[in-house]
Design an enzyme around this catalytic site. Structure first.
Site, PDB file in Angstrom:
ATOM      1  N   GLY A   1      30.957  -2.459  20.852  1.00 11.00           N
ATOM      2  CA  GLY A   1      31.118  -2.113  19.442  1.00 11.00           C
ATOM      3  C   GLY A   1      32.429  -2.604  18.848  1.00 11.00           C
TER       4      GLY A   1
ATOM      5  CB  ILE B   1      34.406  -7.567  23.387  1.00 11.78           C
ATOM      6  CG1 ILE B   1      35.602  -6.750  22.859  1.00 11.78           C
ATOM      7  CG2 ILE B   1      34.797  -8.369  24.634  1.00 11.78           C
ATOM      8  CD1 ILE B   1      36.109  -5.671  23.809  1.00 11.78           C
TER       9      ILE B   1
ATOM     10  CE1 TYR C   1      22.925 -13.232  23.278  1.00 15.11           C
ATOM     11  CE2 TYR C   1      21.235 -11.883  24.303  1.00 15.11           C
ATOM     12  CZ  TYR C   1      22.484 -12.478  24.339  1.00 15.11           C
ATOM     13  OH  TYR C   1      23.288 -12.310  25.435  1.00 15.11           O
TER      14      TYR C   1
END
Lengths: 173, 173
Positions: free
Chosen positions: A101, A104, A139
């Site tokens: 969150g 990263i 994605y």
């Protein structure tokens, strides 16, 4: 959160190995992991490495509950399309749950894309499990196509005795 | 039929390029091929090649109707599983239609398996299209698993503008 993405060094293989196991647990197949950090060192840090790897690192003051500062990784290698040319394949993308969150995962993914582009890759590919909707959504939100859905590609594998049998059938030189 | 399997040389790239197009026609996507034989020469025959390739060759007296003696190919590269280690990935396997049924496809496939085993690969992977039942049956008959069916893996791709966008998001060093 303050974090840094950098190329993995040989010394990171113990951390990578730990997170490979974490990811396999998340993917519900922990008993499948047979790789040790020594094998990662051998295969990733030789003359013609079989993979490259990025790690995400946080400063000491933000270390994980268990004391880790290397808290994510992206392991990738180069593949080739006979239609389009060079491609980069993302084998694993992982961020420890307590650090999610914070962007990263996106930073690791986009860094792999950037490295791929520098190598003239025209594609970034990866595989996700059908039930893993958080990852599939992640994605898709970034613009990825699901080729299994749109074009009907299936992943096929030979291993174990079936691979041995195949190799034993090879014509002698 | 008398044939020979050998490693492709740079000079074979015109033949390989011709058969890449033949295979794309078979796969109903001929407009997808953007690779020239010059790019194959550059990417396959450099210091750290992006792929390796085998070709199947018949003697001059068995040449194809159009006069070709290089009548099949298997193009592959090395990948990496963070669970199992080194793997070989078969991107393309193709035999010209007039030469099928002579074991040439099996010879190419098993030779790739043998080469992979010599490199300590524990897997041979590839992708097939859902509708391509002759190929799916061929691989299944040789002992391959369909991971999309058994484990639910989907193939995901970023390309074009979506890949550019991703790369542009990468954190600056």
């Amino acid at each position: 959160m303050n974090f840094k993405i950098r190329c993995a060094a040989k010394e990171d293989c113990k951390d990578i190995s730990r997170m490979i196991m974490d990811l396999a647990i998340y993917e519900k197949m922990p008993d499948q992991v047979k790789i040790s950090h020594e094998e990662l060192e051998r295969d990733g840090f030789c003359q013609n490495p079989f993979f490259e790897c990025l790690v995400a690192e946080v400063p000491e003051e933000h270390k994980s509950n268990e004391g880790f500062t290397v808290i994510g990784y992206a392991l990738y290698f180069y593949t080739y399309s006979t239609w389009k040319g060079r491609a980069v394949y993302l084998e694993d993308l992982y961020v420890m749950s307590e650090f999610r969150g914070n962007g990263i995962g996106t930073a690791l993914l986009s860094k792999v894309a950037e490295i791929g582009k520098k190598k003239q890759c025209v594609r970034l590919q990866l595989s996700v499990l059908n039930w893993n909707t958080p990852s599939r959504d992640f994605y898709a939100a970034k613009g990825a196509q699901d080729l299994t859905v749109t074009e009907g590609w299936h992943a096929i594998r030979f291993d174990g005795q079936n691979l041995d049998n195949l190799a034993n059938e090879a014509p002698k030189d």
